[in-house]
Design a protein around this motif. Structure first.
Motif, PDB file in Angstrom:
ATOM      1  N   HIS A  73      11.871  49.046-103.928  1.00  0.00           N
ATOM      2  CA  HIS A  73      10.794  49.130-104.835  1.00  0.00           C
ATOM      3  C   HIS A  73      11.410  49.361-106.263  1.00  0.00           C
ATOM      4  CE1 HIS A  73       7.524  49.920-101.639  1.00  0.00           C
ATOM      5  NE2 HIS A  73       8.629  50.533-100.947  1.00  0.00           N
ATOM      6  N   GLN A  76       9.665  51.673-108.488  1.00  0.00           N
ATOM      7  CA  GLN A  76       9.610  53.005-108.461  1.00  0.00           C
ATOM      8  C   GLN A  76      11.003  53.551-109.143  1.00  0.00           C
ATOM      9  OE1 GLN A  76       9.307  53.899-104.495  1.00  0.00           O
ATOM     10  NE2 GLN A  76       7.404  53.075-104.251  1.00  0.00           N
ATOM     11  N   LEU A  88       6.261  61.513 -96.253  1.00  0.00           N
ATOM     12  CA  LEU A  88       5.784  60.054 -96.505  1.00  0.00           C
ATOM     13  C   LEU A  88       4.292  60.278 -97.355  1.00  0.00           C
ATOM     14  CD1 LEU A  88       5.937  57.106 -96.890  1.00  0.00           C
ATOM     15  CD2 LEU A  88       4.743  57.059 -94.746  1.00  0.00           C
ATOM     16  N   TRP A  91       4.124  62.424-100.366  1.00  0.00           N
ATOM     17  CA  TRP A  91       5.008  61.784-101.258  1.00  0.00           C
ATOM     18  C   TRP A  91       4.157  60.742-102.082  1.00  0.00           C
ATOM     19  CZ3 TRP A  91       7.263  56.901-101.183  1.00  0.00           C
ATOM     20  CH2 TRP A  91       8.328  56.728-102.038  1.00  0.00           C
ATOM     21  N   HIS A 229       5.442  47.806 -94.712  1.00  0.00           N
ATOM     22  CA  HIS A 229       5.928  49.076 -94.073  1.00  0.00           C
ATOM     23  C   HIS A 229       5.195  49.347 -92.902  1.00  0.00           C
ATOM     24  CE1 HIS A 229       6.200  49.885 -98.720  1.00  0.00           C
ATOM     25  NE2 HIS A 229       7.261  50.441 -98.168  1.00  0.00           N
ATOM     26  N   GLU A 232       6.642  54.121 -90.117  1.00  0.00           N
ATOM     27  CA  GLU A 232       7.702  55.007 -90.725  1.00  0.00           C
ATOM     28  C   GLU A 232       7.572  56.554 -90.375  1.00  0.00           C
ATOM     29  OE1 GLU A 232       7.417  54.434 -94.951  1.00  0.00           O
ATOM     30  OE2 GLU A 232       8.781  55.564 -95.582  1.00  0.00           O
ATOM     31  N   LEU A 295      12.505  61.467 -96.384  1.00  0.00           N
ATOM     32  CA  LEU A 295      11.223  61.710 -96.291  1.00  0.00           C
ATOM     33  C   LEU A 295      10.922  62.510 -94.985  1.00  0.00           C
ATOM     34  CD1 LEU A 295       9.668  58.434 -97.925  1.00  0.00           C
ATOM     35  CD2 LEU A 295       9.514  60.810 -98.875  1.00  0.00           C
ATOM     36  N   ASP A 317      15.352  51.381-100.164  1.00  0.00           N
ATOM     37  CA  ASP A 317      13.904  51.854-100.346  1.00  0.00           C
ATOM     38  C   ASP A 317      13.674  51.947-101.793  1.00  0.00           C
ATOM     39  OD1 ASP A 317      11.362  52.488-100.052  1.00  0.00           O
ATOM     40  OD2 ASP A 317      11.652  53.719 -98.249  1.00  0.00           O
ATOM     41  N   CYS A 321      12.689  58.113-103.060  1.00  0.00           N
ATOM     42  CA  CYS A 321      12.955  58.707-101.974  1.00  0.00           C
ATOM     43  C   CYS A 321      14.294  58.393-101.410  1.00  0.00           C
ATOM     44  CB  CYS A 321      11.986  57.866-100.829  1.00  0.00           C
ATOM     45  SG  CYS A 321      11.959  56.316-100.967  1.00  0.00           S
TER      46      CYS A 321
HETATM   47  N1  GUN Z   1       4.473  53.080 -97.050  1.00  0.00           N
HETATM   48  C1  GUN Z   1       3.451  52.694 -97.865  1.00  0.00           C
HETATM   49  N2  GUN Z   1       4.008  52.596 -99.123  1.00  0.00           N
HETATM   50  C2  GUN Z   1       5.417  53.153 -99.131  1.00  0.00           C
HETATM   51  C3  GUN Z   1       6.266  53.288-100.297  1.00  0.00           C
HETATM   52  O1  GUN Z   1       6.130  52.993-101.414  1.00  0.00           O
HETATM   53  N3  GUN Z   1       7.463  53.701 -99.871  1.00  0.00           N
HETATM   54  C4  GUN Z   1       7.650  53.789 -98.369  1.00  0.00           C
HETATM   55  N4  GUN Z   1       8.864  54.579 -98.141  1.00  0.00           N
HETATM   56  N5  GUN Z   1       6.558  53.931 -97.490  1.00  0.00           N
HETATM   57  C5  GUN Z   1       5.629  53.618 -97.911  1.00  0.00           C
END
Ligand code: GUN
Length: 453
Positions: A73, A76, A88, A91, A229, A232, A295, A317, A321
């Motif tokens: 990203h 970010q 997550l 965050w 995503h 996760e 995370l 990522d 993070c």
């Molecule tokens: N799941 C939805 N948005 C994000 C993101 O910006 N980063 C991560 N690691 N997981 C996500």
């Protein structure tokens, strides 16, 4: 390096780690670059370069394919070190979404350039990126200017009470804006820039949006892909199960999103049937070991996914993070985290370098173009110095690259045959200027961001 001439360069005398089908490692090797492509790879004494080719002396160095990070990203990067020690969903809600909602075009440019500078310095030549909801033209412009190879797209978010107003969009606007971006950028810069539709994750997207993206990608025959995503975090998986009555990968598949042009980041909590489905459909799993640890998401079952036949690639990522965008750090983690679980032979160094090169190329649908050093492929390559103290001595090349080389050992980077890093200096970005501008852009974003603190 001597003067460039007629667009040809001879990289001469290094150990060439080709990552080709035979996994040739060529001591005292050579690579010839003509225009944007590699035209010869072999032993130094068997390779000839066009008269007048510039010569890059690579004696004592490793020459490797450009590293490919298949989940990042860039937007970010400005928020590095501002969202530590959260899981997550907190965050996202407490930090990342409010920050992203406060972005403007100038701060996006700084975030993208900071990220690209770090990536190029560390030998990453291609990436799959997910933006925030707005300003994605700026990311493509930064990639166009700086020379990195980018597949990416704006984040799509048409659902969620916790999503800040600045990010929440209507289904129609989200799809229309994504289609317009794809029309403007996909295939630009001689194919170096490509589009990926990016529904953020199931929880921030309506069924209608997910279904429409599935059919747009299925109906396209130009290599446009889908990047999301999935699975996760355990709470995310529970919420998806409550909404759809089935596991995440099955739900996404039924909506038409899991196919051979799909990249699904994380896939930490996938059961055996989801692993089989990922493999059967040819979807790529985008493994982010550093982010998954930070995370507290978990350890993705990568050896099991590979055993099932899934395509796997690696990515750092986002900066908040991880907190770096360092492919070497990510490779090292990808190897180490599996060993306590499955023994020391799980995820050997060569396999990990495969994920960061060939796996990344496959995830991007670019395996005919990048991912190995072979005549005919795009000249995306990295020259690094393995002889520095922290990776000396020993000459098992895969282990050395994965376990002991770090990003600051990268000396030269080429993308499409164009030098972007020379002798450790960026050629298309002024680092001091990027950092100065990023500092003032961040102050402006933070003054606007509603993090409730
Ligand atoms: N799941 C939805 N948005 C994000 C993101 O910006 N980063 C991560 N690691 N997981 C996500």
């Amino acid at each position: 390096m001597t003067e460039r001439s007629a667009g040809a360069t001879l990289v001469r005398g290094g150990t060439v780690i080709t990552m080709d089908d035979a996994r040739r490692v060529i001591p005292d090797g050579a690579v010839v670059i003509e225009g944007s492509r590699i035209t010869a790879v072999g032993r130094r004494d068997e390779v000839t370069a066009p008269a007048g080719a510039a010569v890059l002396d690579a004696r004592g160095r490793y020459v490797i394919p450009g590293l490919i990070q298949a989940h990042l990203h860039l937007c970010q990067t400005l928020f590095r070190n501002l969202a530590d020690d959260l899981e997550l969903l907190d965050w996202l809600k407490l930090r990342i979404w409010p920050f992203e909602a406060a972005h403007d075009a100038g701060s996006m440019r700084s975030a993208a350039e900071l990220g690209i500078a770090e990536l190029l310095r560390g030998g990453t030549t291609a990436l799959l990126d997910m933006g925030t909801v707005g300003h994605y033209d700026v990311v493509f412009e930064a990639a166009e200017r700086t020379g990195i190879r980018l597949t990416g797209g704006k984040a799509m978010m048409d659902l969620g009470d916790d999503v800040p107003r600045g990010l929440r969009e209507s289904t129609r606007a989200s799809v229309d804006e994504s289609v317009a971006l794809a029309q403007r950028w996909h295939g630009k810069a001689d194919g170096r820039l490509r589009y990926a539709f990016c529904p953020r994750f199931a929880l921030s997207c309506t069924d209608d949006l997910l279904r429409e993206v599935g059919s747009l990608v299925a109906g396209a025959n130009d290599g446009v892909m889908m990047h999301t995503h999935a699975s996760e975090n355990r709470t995310e998986c529970r919420l998806v199960r409550e909404r759809f009555g089935r596991e995440n990968i099955h739900a996404l598949h039924e909506l038409g999103l899991v196919g051979d042009r799909a990249g699904l980041a994380h896939c930490v909590w996938v059961d055996e049937s989801e692993r089989a489905l990922l493999a059967q459909t040819g979807a790529a799993v985008l493994h982010c070991p550093g982010s998954n640890l930070k995370l507290a998401s978990g350890i993705a079952p990568i050896p099991e996914l590979m055993e099932a036949g899934a395509t796997v690639a690696i990515g750092a990522d986002g900066a908040p993070c991880n907190n770096n965008l360092d492919a070497f750090g990510e490779m090292r983690l990808a190897a180490l985290i599996q060993k306590p679980r499955l023994g020391p032979r799980a995820m050997p160094a060569r396999t990990v370098l495969e994920l960061a090169t060939r796996g990344g190329a496959a995830a991007l649908g670019l395996d005919a173009e990048i991912g190995s050093l072979e005549a005919g492929k795009r000249a995306d390559l990295v020259v690094l110095d393995p002889g520095r103290i922290a990776s000396f001595p020993g000459d098992e090349p895969y282990g050395r690259v994965v376990y002991s080389v770090s990003a600051d050992q990268v000396e030269h980077v080429f993308v499409d045959g164009r030098p972007l890093l020379r002798d450790g200096r960026l050629l298309t970005l002024d680092e001091d200027e990027v950092m100065t501008r990023a500092g003032s852009d961040l102050a402006r974003v933070l003054s606007r961001a509603d993090t409730g603190t």
